[in-house]
Write an enzyme that holds these catalytic residues in place. Structure first.
Site, PDB file in Angstrom:
ATOM      1  N   GLY A 127      33.177 105.308  -0.877  1.00 48.14           N
ATOM      2  CA  GLY A 127      34.373 105.717  -0.133  1.00 48.14           C
ATOM      3  C   GLY A 127      35.074 104.531   0.512  1.00 48.14           C
ATOM      4  CB  CYS A 143      27.075 105.075  -5.336  1.00 50.02           C
ATOM      5  SG  CYS A 143      27.532 105.289  -7.059  1.00 50.02           S
ATOM      6  CB  CYS A 181      25.005 107.090  -8.764  1.00 54.38           C
ATOM      7  SG  CYS A 181      25.507 107.987  -7.298  1.00 54.38           S
ATOM      8  CE  LYS A 202      21.191 109.511 -11.038  1.00 51.92           C
ATOM      9  NZ  LYS A 202      21.582 110.391  -9.965  1.00 51.92           N
ATOM     10  N   GLY A 204      12.781 119.496  -3.012  1.00 47.72           N
ATOM     11  CA  GLY A 204      13.158 120.113  -4.287  1.00 47.72           C
ATOM     12  C   GLY A 204      14.638 119.974  -4.560  1.00 47.72           C
ATOM     13  CE1 TYR A 229      23.167 116.998  -7.600  1.00 49.32           C
ATOM     14  CE2 TYR A 229      22.919 118.090  -5.484  1.00 49.32           C
ATOM     15  CZ  TYR A 229      23.634 117.885  -6.646  1.00 49.32           C
ATOM     16  OH  TYR A 229      24.797 118.553  -6.862  1.00 49.32           O
ATOM     17  CB  ILE A 230      16.714 112.428  -4.179  1.00 44.33           C
ATOM     18  CG1 ILE A 230      18.155 111.971  -3.913  1.00 44.33           C
ATOM     19  CG2 ILE A 230      15.761 111.235  -4.208  1.00 44.33           C
ATOM     20  CD1 ILE A 230      18.375 111.230  -2.604  1.00 44.33           C
ATOM     21  CD  GLU A 270      19.354 112.936 -10.024  1.00 48.88           C
ATOM     22  OE1 GLU A 270      20.360 113.441 -10.494  1.00 48.88           O
ATOM     23  OE2 GLU A 270      19.397 111.950  -9.274  1.00 48.88           O
ATOM     24  NE  ARG A 290      12.956 123.587   3.552  1.00 51.33           N
ATOM     25  CZ  ARG A 290      13.562 123.204   4.665  1.00 51.33           C
ATOM     26  NH1 ARG A 290      12.869 123.045   5.776  1.00 51.33           N
ATOM     27  NH2 ARG A 290      14.859 122.967   4.682  1.00 51.33           N
ATOM     28  N   GLY A 322      16.237 115.147   1.978  1.00 41.26           N
ATOM     29  CA  GLY A 322      17.619 115.160   2.456  1.00 41.26           C
ATOM     30  C   GLY A 322      18.031 113.821   3.048  1.00 41.26           C
ATOM     31  CB  THR A 339      29.794 108.644  -6.070  1.00 41.66           C
ATOM     32  OG1 THR A 339      28.622 108.088  -5.488  1.00 41.66           O
ATOM     33  CG2 THR A 339      30.736 107.534  -6.470  1.00 41.66           C
ATOM     34  CB  ALA A 372      25.007 116.284 -13.785  1.00 47.54           C
ATOM     35  CG  HIS A 376      28.164 124.925 -37.954  1.00 45.26           C
ATOM     36  ND1 HIS A 376      27.235 125.622 -37.206  1.00 45.26           N
ATOM     37  CD2 HIS A 376      27.630 124.764 -39.197  1.00 45.26           C
ATOM     38  CE1 HIS A 376      26.177 125.887 -37.963  1.00 45.26           C
ATOM     39  NE2 HIS A 376      26.387 125.380 -39.173  1.00 45.26           N
ATOM     40  CD  GLU A 413      27.767 126.037 -34.004  1.00 46.17           C
ATOM     41  OE1 GLU A 413      28.515 126.645 -34.773  1.00 46.17           O
ATOM     42  OE2 GLU A 413      26.844 125.304 -34.393  1.00 46.17           O
TER      43      GLU A 413
HETATM   44  P1  NDP Z   1      18.996 117.697  -0.932  1.00 44.72           P
HETATM   45  O1  NDP Z   1      19.672 118.276   0.228  1.00 44.72           O
HETATM   46  O2  NDP Z   1      19.574 117.879  -2.289  1.00 44.72           O
HETATM   47  O3  NDP Z   1      17.490 118.243  -0.989  1.00 44.72           O
HETATM   48  C1  NDP Z   1      16.628 118.124   0.099  1.00 44.72           C
HETATM   49  C2  NDP Z   1      15.334 118.824  -0.236  1.00 44.72           C
HETATM   50  O4  NDP Z   1      14.416 118.622   0.831  1.00 44.72           O
HETATM   51  C3  NDP Z   1      15.503 120.318  -0.385  1.00 44.72           C
HETATM   52  O5  NDP Z   1      14.646 120.762  -1.401  1.00 44.72           O
HETATM   53  C4  NDP Z   1      15.069 120.841   0.969  1.00 44.72           C
HETATM   54  O6  NDP Z   1      14.537 122.136   0.927  1.00 44.72           O
HETATM   55  C5  NDP Z   1      13.958 119.873   1.319  1.00 44.72           C
HETATM   56  N1  NDP Z   1      13.753 119.783   2.757  1.00 44.72           N
HETATM   57  C6  NDP Z   1      14.671 119.513   3.698  1.00 44.72           C
HETATM   58  N2  NDP Z   1      14.108 119.515   4.926  1.00 44.72           N
HETATM   59  C7  NDP Z   1      12.809 119.807   4.743  1.00 44.72           C
HETATM   60  C8  NDP Z   1      11.716 119.988   5.624  1.00 44.72           C
HETATM   61  N3  NDP Z   1      11.854 119.862   6.933  1.00 44.72           N
HETATM   62  N4  NDP Z   1      10.515 120.302   5.090  1.00 44.72           N
HETATM   63  C9  NDP Z   1      10.366 120.449   3.755  1.00 44.72           C
HETATM   64  N5  NDP Z   1      11.359 120.301   2.858  1.00 44.72           N
HETATM   65  C10 NDP Z   1      12.579 119.995   3.353  1.00 44.72           C
HETATM   66  O7  NDP Z   1      18.814 116.170  -0.562  1.00 44.72           O
HETATM   67  P2  NDP Z   1      18.469 114.911  -1.427  1.00 44.72           P
HETATM   68  O8  NDP Z   1      17.853 113.956  -0.468  1.00 44.72           O
HETATM   69  O9  NDP Z   1      17.731 115.257  -2.656  1.00 44.72           O
HETATM   70  O10 NDP Z   1      19.905 114.371  -1.843  1.00 44.72           O
HETATM   71  C11 NDP Z   1      20.902 114.141  -0.851  1.00 44.72           C
HETATM   72  C12 NDP Z   1      22.264 114.349  -1.433  1.00 44.72           C
HETATM   73  O11 NDP Z   1      22.585 113.265  -2.277  1.00 44.72           O
HETATM   74  C13 NDP Z   1      22.391 115.572  -2.324  1.00 44.72           C
HETATM   75  O12 NDP Z   1      22.672 116.726  -1.588  1.00 44.72           O
HETATM   76  C14 NDP Z   1      23.510 115.197  -3.247  1.00 44.72           C
HETATM   77  O13 NDP Z   1      24.723 115.575  -2.655  1.00 44.72           O
HETATM   78  C15 NDP Z   1      23.413 113.702  -3.339  1.00 44.72           C
HETATM   79  N6  NDP Z   1      22.796 113.302  -4.628  1.00 44.72           N
HETATM   80  C16 NDP Z   1      23.461 113.592  -5.773  1.00 44.72           C
HETATM   81  C17 NDP Z   1      22.934 113.260  -6.983  1.00 44.72           C
HETATM   82  C18 NDP Z   1      23.675 113.594  -8.236  1.00 44.72           C
HETATM   83  O14 NDP Z   1      24.867 113.882  -8.168  1.00 44.72           O
HETATM   84  N7  NDP Z   1      23.032 113.614  -9.401  1.00 44.72           N
HETATM   85  C19 NDP Z   1      21.646 112.573  -7.102  1.00 44.72           C
HETATM   86  C20 NDP Z   1      21.029 112.335  -5.814  1.00 44.72           C
HETATM   87  C21 NDP Z   1      21.588 112.693  -4.642  1.00 44.72           C
HETATM   88  P3  NDP Z   1      15.488 123.417   1.109  1.00 44.72           P
HETATM   89  O15 NDP Z   1      16.163 123.616  -0.189  1.00 44.72           O
HETATM   90  O16 NDP Z   1      14.548 124.480   1.481  1.00 44.72           O
HETATM   91  O17 NDP Z   1      16.432 123.073   2.214  1.00 44.72           O
END
Ligand code: NDP
Length: 443
Positions: free
Chosen positions: A12, A39, A44, A47, A171, A173-174, A177, A194, A257, A306, A336, A432, A437
């Site tokens: 940004g 990024c 990005c 990764k 669980g 994105y990061i 991946e 969780r 997160g 990004t 994605a 095809h 398709e």
């Molecule tokens: P996300 O918000 O995507 O995922 C965080 C994960 O951590 C979730 O599964 C969440 O569970 C879990 N979590 C959060 N707090 C706790 C806790 N206290 N105890 C246990 N589990 C917890 O964050 P990421 O760090 O993976 O990525 C950050 C951001 O970066 C993404 O939101 C995305 O916008 C960006 N990103 C994009 C990518 C792409 O475009 N390919 C690649 C990587 C990052 P719950 O679901 O229950 O909240």
């Protein structure tokens, strides 16, 4: 006095600084790390390269069903790590040079906002008519016993070798991946989530599909639990989950997160309002509670992507500095997950569509692509889901999992932006034999 001070040279900040400088404005850019931000340096770009690098092992297995044979392939982590690091450094330098070519003044250091029109960095004061905060985010570290023994995605990019075993906490994105990359490279991967499924917020069927693929590839998913503690003994870590599961591993990654990186900005003192997690509060013009100070990108904690930060930056520069409207539509954001297989999506999930729209219909397909016909155990099914709205069956969501899903969804995003209907798909001539398709012949 500069026309603009930009704090943070990530996606940004760089987009805003370059656009403002190209429009003839004097710009100061402050950064305490590499030019390019998360990024380019820790996200990005490296990764996506690891995603590509890690595909080979699986492709080699498929290839054996196609008549190829290999002597035990050997993967050299250190060599690829070093090439990748050189590449990232070259990108950092390219971004820096572009800024210098545009006459942007770059200062290395951590900025502290001193007033509505000045910042302090390395003990010096820099003044600007406007300040733009684009400091991005940083990985959350949950404070459990042994939390300091865990890594985050930041450290992953400089690991000296491929660990034989990794526990990944989260669980999103990061987590998804990194789990896929490490599994594809041959590490044992345990994922602790969780929820009952990975990728909360994505379409439920896509989540289940991808989770099943992960299990097929040998990733162990420990659901509905969380990590209670991590202990170290010799070179091993012992992870204890709240449900009593104990896992022995070499590495633990917290991927739970990201939060805005705003701690050192001095927001409270200058009157910039933030949320509880440090996100900067802005109005529709990206203006903070101090009228000459603006913020965009991950530090406002809206959509952490990004292309969104870049679009916000262009929109803001045109609106505030050039007095012109840069039209951006944030309602259809393709995204994605670079997993194996990829998962990509645009528009509403089935649940969102049914909760917010009337007369919603859904078409779902799961099939084995022709290219996998000759393999025995290594089937790679494909998932495709269309969400349609109304009598004219407007396409309001597409969810896809297959190799190359990100590229396909980016192309479909153009059609979605134009408001296509199911009729438009039906009228499109199929190509095809191809995976897509199926999308234009789905009924
Ligand atoms: P996300 O918000 O995507 O995922 C965080 C994960 O951590 C979730 O599964 C969440 O569970 C879990 N979590 C959060 N707090 C706790 C806790 N206290 N105890 C246990 N589990 C917890 O964050 P990421 O760090 O993976 O990525 C950050 C951001 O970066 C993404 O939101 C995305 O916008 C960006 N990103 C994009 C990518 C792409 O475009 N390919 C690649 C990587 C990052 P719950 O679901 O229950 O909240």
């Amino acid at each position: 006095m500069f026309d603009l001070i930009v704090i943070g040279a990530g996606s940004g900040g760089l987009a805003a600084a370059k656009r403002a400088a190209s429009a003839g404005k004097s710009v100061a850019l402050i950064e305490n790390d590499s030019i390019g931000g998360t990024c380019v340096t820790y996200g990005c770009v490296p990764k996506k390269l690891w995603h590509a690098i890690s595909q080979f092992r699986h492709q080699a297995t498929i290839a054996t069903h196609h008549g190829w044979s290999f002597n035990a392939p050997n993967f050299n982590w250190a060599a690829v790590q070093s090439r990748l690091s050189d590449y990232v450094t070259s990108l950092n330098q390219r971004h820096e040079q572009k800024c210098l070519d545009l006459g942007i003044q770059i200062t290395r250091g951590t900025a502290r906002i001193a007033s509505s029109t000045s910042i302090e960095v390395n003990g010096d004061i820099i003044q600007g008519q406007r300040i733009l905060i684009t400091v991005g985010g940083k990985a959350v570290r949950l404070p459990i016993p042994g939390g300091d023994l865990c890594d985050t995605s930041y450290e992953f990019f400089s690991w000296p070798h491929l660990p034989p075993s990794v526990v990944i906490w989260g669980g999103g994105y990061i987590a998804i991946e990194l789990a896929s990359i490490l599994n594809a490279l041959g590490a044992t991967v345990d994922l602790v989530i969780r929820q009952d499924k990975i990728l909360r917020g994505f379409d439920e069927d896509l989540r289940q599909f991808l989770q099943d693929r992960y299990a097929d590839r040998g990733i162990r998913i420990h659901d509905k639990t969380t990590i209670a503690s991590v202990k170290k003994a010799a070179n091993q870590l012992t992870v204890t989950c709240e449900n009593g599961t104990v896992i022995t591993t070499e590495k633990v990654i917290q991927a739970v997160g990201r939060v805005p990186c705003t701690d050192s900005l001095n927001c409270d003192e200058v009157g910039i309002q933030t949320t509880q997690n440090g996100a900067i509060i802005i109005n529709e013009q990206y203006q903070t509670s101090v009228p000459s100070i603006f913020a965009l990108g991950d530090c406002i904690d809206q959509v952490q992507l990004t292309p969104v930060a870049i679009a916000q930056a262009r929109e803001w520069v045109d609106l505030v500095l050039v007095n012109k409207k840069f039209p951006v539509d944030y309602t259809l954001i393709p995204t994605a997950v670079f997993s194996h297989p990829e998962a990509a999506t645009i528009g509403k999930t089935e649940a969102e569509a049914k909760a917010t729209l009337k007369n919603v219909s859904v078409k779902t397909l799961k099939f084995n692509p022709m290219t996998m016909a000759l393999t025995e155990q290594h089937k790679e099914p494909i998932f495709m889901k269309l969400i349609l709205e109304g009598d004219d069956e407007k396409v309001v969501g597409i969810h896809l999992s297959c190799d190359g899903a990100a590229e396909i969804i980016q192309s479909l995003a153009i059609a979605m932006q134009k408001g296509i209907t199911k009729d438009d798909l039906d009228l499109t001539m199929a190509l095809h034999p191809s995976i897509m398709e199926e999308l234009v012949t789905i009924y």
